[in-house]
Design an enzyme around this catalytic site. Structure first.
Site, PDB file in Angstrom:
ATOM      1  N   TRP C 109     -42.122   5.862  -0.443  1.00 21.70           N
ATOM      2  CA  TRP C 109     -41.792   6.675  -1.590  1.00 21.70           C
ATOM      3  C   TRP C 109     -41.051   5.796  -2.583  1.00 21.70           C
ATOM      4  O   TRP C 109     -40.610   4.706  -2.256  1.00 21.70           O
ATOM      5  CB  TRP C 109     -41.016   7.923  -1.198  1.00 21.70           C
ATOM      6  CG  TRP C 109     -39.544   7.793  -0.943  1.00 21.70           C
ATOM      7  CD1 TRP C 109     -38.527   8.160  -1.776  1.00 21.70           C
ATOM      8  CD2 TRP C 109     -38.904   7.319   0.262  1.00 21.70           C
ATOM      9  NE1 TRP C 109     -37.313   7.944  -1.170  1.00 21.70           N
ATOM     10  CE2 TRP C 109     -37.511   7.426   0.063  1.00 21.70           C
ATOM     11  CE3 TRP C 109     -39.389   6.810   1.468  1.00 21.70           C
ATOM     12  CZ2 TRP C 109     -36.581   7.047   1.041  1.00 21.70           C
ATOM     13  CZ3 TRP C 109     -38.468   6.424   2.435  1.00 21.70           C
ATOM     14  CH2 TRP C 109     -37.088   6.548   2.218  1.00 21.70           C
ATOM     15  N   ASP C 128     -39.919   1.974   4.678  1.00 24.85           N
ATOM     16  CA  ASP C 128     -39.282   2.219   5.974  1.00 24.85           C
ATOM     17  C   ASP C 128     -39.610   1.087   6.941  1.00 24.85           C
ATOM     18  O   ASP C 128     -40.666   0.466   6.857  1.00 24.85           O
ATOM     19  CB  ASP C 128     -39.798   3.535   6.578  1.00 24.85           C
ATOM     20  CG  ASP C 128     -39.135   4.751   5.946  1.00 24.85           C
ATOM     21  OD1 ASP C 128     -38.108   4.597   5.267  1.00 24.85           O
ATOM     22  OD2 ASP C 128     -39.676   5.866   6.134  1.00 24.85           O
TER      23      ASP C 128
END
Lengths: 386, 186, 186, 386
Positions: C109, C128
């Site tokens: 994101w 991540d």
């Protein structure tokens, strides 16, 4: 990717990156992916912090922590599941985790393995299956898994509740043998290629292997301590081939484990007469450790009584085993639960405190230096490189 | 491991005491009643019946049995003198039963605990409940007569979820087996 | 989720503040500087640069880049304006790299964060790191320009460990992709 | 058991039990094994508390909590691993968990399943494999999994990042269909046997199935809200077949989902002019809920701004949707993060507070009754029986 909405992430990113190169941005676009790798050699002040997290036993870990660094102390972590065992090789670039999985997390089919990690990538590089569903599970404990004979062989404790020690050849990655130790527990490296275990009647069992893993010698000693009157902690410290076992009430039992037959020596007291009267006792989880000079550190509490032996302590007392003298008392800043001393030029005493944070002291002066926070939920076992 | 009681682990991370009686210090203070100030967390203090009001936000219980005093949701409850783990009483079970969906381990460690109601020592079997992830509620550790792993039948560090379909530990009970022959360790 | 910051979960259980600056209240107070008292935990206060000394027991860092001010181990660090998770800087990685043995997700994101050094908005990609269990250190959540899951490219509730060998989430980075075209949401 | 040492456990136990019968013991020997079973029907005040534990995402759980009971509130728990979804059937004695496992805990081979639990034993009774490794993972969210058509079918959200909704027949336990929803997300039950999803352009996608799971109707609406100016939360509450979506800035968007085509109605404001000036806004995780009378409860905070929408709030405001009137404001004892109202004769407002404890209020009066502690590490999602 079938999803048009997601294409925009990439077109956006590409657009943004292109833009960054044209509008005189202060910061350049950064590389993706980007994963750290540990550099060799490890810091001599590295500590393996084994998390005994009760809240999520199936999802534990071992954290690599540089206690001396001024930043980036937390170097990385290995997963370690379901009352696992951990040990690091000193001779090879390998770390070992014995662990257990279920096909559905907490249920389903059981699989026990010894996972072998590369020391620098922290990636699993091999796995030795452990058949029989017998891996011993206990609150994180160093002597459930040990390395012997220059780290060529690994000893692993099983408990079903039938107790046994498995011998694994780390070069061929085979299980060579399994020795049953009824009424005894854990594996203390002994002799050229063997182990000893403490037994419920106050004795010790001991075995030696040849290079093929065949038992060449085994024996059970006569009882040398009283479990009823003053049990030995099952967590000794080694100074050379001598293992020192503190007792609940503050005696220290040396056992020479250099040969095939363990040689218990005369125990001596950690306490002065007054200290004994005040019921000073060892207590905590990892209650004792040793430094590079072979000095023994013991976590002590006052007013000890039946049941206080895991309660931790307010002071760490330092002994020279050769002279049986206490060299100093370190008053802890915070109540301590587990202790370890890192190796190297400057040695640090690391203490897991009652808040489960790590206090770092200078080992020689006892001076408190800093607290390293939130390393693990329950940093019960601390392994220095030594 | 007395530092376990009341301290639920991650709790040791950024810790709040804002709205309730959740300060560790408060808890410790509470348990210090009746014991030497130098050992702030002494577990035995709990066995002495001088313990405090238990885990915050956990409603009190009784076993409902005559001659079985105390609150099975509290670490101080007499049966728990050698327990180590989450109290099943706080987890959907009771002092002697497992939460739904778990399996009670047939193998256990044993404690010898003094029942303050009749002054007798009872053999207590700490059967673990197994097969679901850690309950996480009412963590309690007491170590009266606890021995190291080499006398495992009285060791509470061992994962006693053995002989069960799964070895995953959920919580611990304290089941009365009977009156002890004598006061000594088994 | 501002109540996440600094609060590490189980922490909400019996919580200590005994020996260090670990009181949640203290932390909250710290972050309240510069914002309305009625929202004690306002995450944006951190972005404003008025944040406090960070997570207890976590040593400060810098990215080492000119024009990149602040401490990547702190939730207030400018790149983290829409981050949600454990800061990799506290976990063996850095602000833009993953800890050893994890894998950086190629899908992410995006946030748009103001760099206080040059007054420019940058596109930040919150890649991540995946494949090991939760790091558990320096939990941080900020939601500037965060949208719900239906505009997922700017949603931080999604597990972005996608396209990786394992979807297990370890920690989050904040990688500079470049300067934003405009101040608006992407 | 080969281990003689262990035999003594049993002989000891048997001896002790025998003794207990002869020495006039106060307490009799108790039954082993002894496992609880939930009784039917569930308490109407039961709450499913879904733990969104960030610290150990692979080892999560759903706790069954009776918020009204004076003791034994915690009734039991289900495991729920790796950003799982949970829903309880109201028509059948089944609970559903969609979850993901790896053969080595955090690594290895991936397996996605829908696990079906018996409501009273809390044991898994069946498992539907979910192929393709596509199960959508998000911080615990009710609309990732929903039941439709009297709980005969289950809708499951996938995200790879290609988004889709899977339709599962719970009677035959088969996956019947998968509908791709590019640029859209989640599943809101719609019409006789269908769902709608919100989309990134401010519109809605909607589909209907026949009993075999074939798509009988699908369409994409025109945009009816502005994601750029004032996004809708993706967590509506249902009053009958009307879904109410709060927006970041405090508008409430009703959408009639009774037919095959969603009917967005005119949004109305939750705020007075003064409240709008003070920037009161909805915020938190589970930001809104509904009670048995169809009143809507919204968690509100003052001084809202960009980024405050997940921050929780200090008050819960209660609205009657038919009249668009606010009936009351409940000032919370502790800062709130998620809200739910249990059903039944006495309804309770349960609020996850910033310390991750559960505050219980009387729903009608707003009176604080008690705190239930340590139910879950992060009780993000609360599901009442309704």
């Amino acid at each position: 990717m079938k999803n048009k909405a997601f294409g925009c992430i990439y077109s956006l990113c590409i657009g943004a990156v292109a833009l960054a190169q044209t509008v005189n941005a202060e910061l350049a676009a950064e590389n993706i992916p980007n994963v750290e790798r540990l550099s060799a050699p490890y810091s001599e002040n590295l500590l393996y912090v084994h998390d005994g997290d009760f809240e999520s036993i199936v999802a534990g870990k071992v954290v690599l922590l540089d206690v001396a660094a001024s930043s980036h102390n937390y170097k990385g972590a290995l997963d370690a599941a379901q009352f696992p065992s951990f040990i690091a090789s000193k001779r090879k670039d390998e770390l070992y985790v014995a662990e257990t999985f279920y096909s559905r997390g907490t249920r389903g089919e059981r699989t026990d393995v010894l996972t072998i990690y590369d020391k620098y990538s922290l990636k699993p590089v091999a796995e030795i299956p452990l058949p029989g569903g017998k891996r011993g599970m206990t609150v994180t404990h160093r002597y459930t898994m040990q390395l012997i004979d220059d780290d060529k062989y690994l000893l692993l404790f099983n408990f079903t509740p039938a107790a046994s020690i498995m011998l694994i050849d780390l070069q061929s990655r085979e299980i060579l043998n399994e020795v049953f130790i009824p009424g005894c527990s854990l594996a203390y490296p002994t002799g050229e290629r063997g182990f000893s275990s403490l037994c419920g009647n106050g004795s010790m069992f001991s075995a030696q292997f040849d290079k093929k893993g065949r038992v060449t010698h085994q024996e059970k000693l006569q009882p040398f301590f009283s479990v009823a009157k003053d049990p030995l902690f099952d967590k000794p410290v080694y100074v050379g081939a001598n293992a020192y076992f503190p007792s609940y009430k503050g005696q220290l039992y040396p056992v020479d484990l250099s040969g095939k037959t363990p040689q218990p020596k005369t125990p001596w007291s950690l306490l002065s007469a007054e200290e004994e009267t005040a019921n000073w006792r060892p207590g905590g989880w990892q209650i004792a450790t040793v430094d590079d000079e072979g000095l023994i550190y013991v976590l002590m509490h006052k007013d000890g009584l039946d049941g206080s032996h895991k309660g931790g302590g307010s002071e760490v007392w330092v002994y020279e085993p050769s002279t049986q003298k206490r060299l100093k008392k370190i008053t802890l800043r915070n109540w301590g639960v587990s202790v370890e001393v890192t190796g190297g030029k400057t040695q640090y005493l690391v203490v897991t405190n009652a808040d489960m944070q790590l206090d770092v002291y200078k080992a020689n002066s006892g001076e408190w230096l800093k607290m390293i926070g939130d390393v693990a939920a329950m940093p019960f076992s601390l392994h220095a490189i030594r | 491991m007395k530092w376990l009681d009341g301290l639920t682990v991650k709790s040791s991370r950024h810790l709040a005491q804002s709205t309730s009686r959740r300060s560790l210090l408060t808890k410790l203070g509470m348990f210090a009643v009746g014991t030497a100030a130098s050992i702030p967390l002494l577990p035995v203090a709990r066995a002495s019946g001088t313990g405090g009001p238990g885990y915050p936000g956990v409603a009190p219980q009784t076993s409902g049995l005559p001659g079985d005093p105390g609150d099975p949701t509290q670490c101080e409850y007499w049966r728990y003198c050698a327990i180590d783990g989450f109290l099943c009483s706080c987890c959907g079970g009771t002092q002697n039963s497992c939460p739904p969906g778990t399996e009670m381990s047939p193998l256990t460690w044993i404690g010898t605990c003094l029942n303050p109601a009749d002054g007798k020592n009872y053999i207590i079997s700490y059967n673990d409940c197994c097969g679901k992830t850690s309950c996480g509620r009412c963590l309690c550790n007491r170590n009266e007569r606890d021995t190291p792993t080499y006398r495992v039948q009285t060791n509470n560090d061992t994962n006693w979820c053995l002989g069960t379909e799964s070895t995953v530990y959920t919580c611990s009970t304290g089941v009365v087996l009977g009156v002890a022959l004598d006061q000594g360790a088994p």
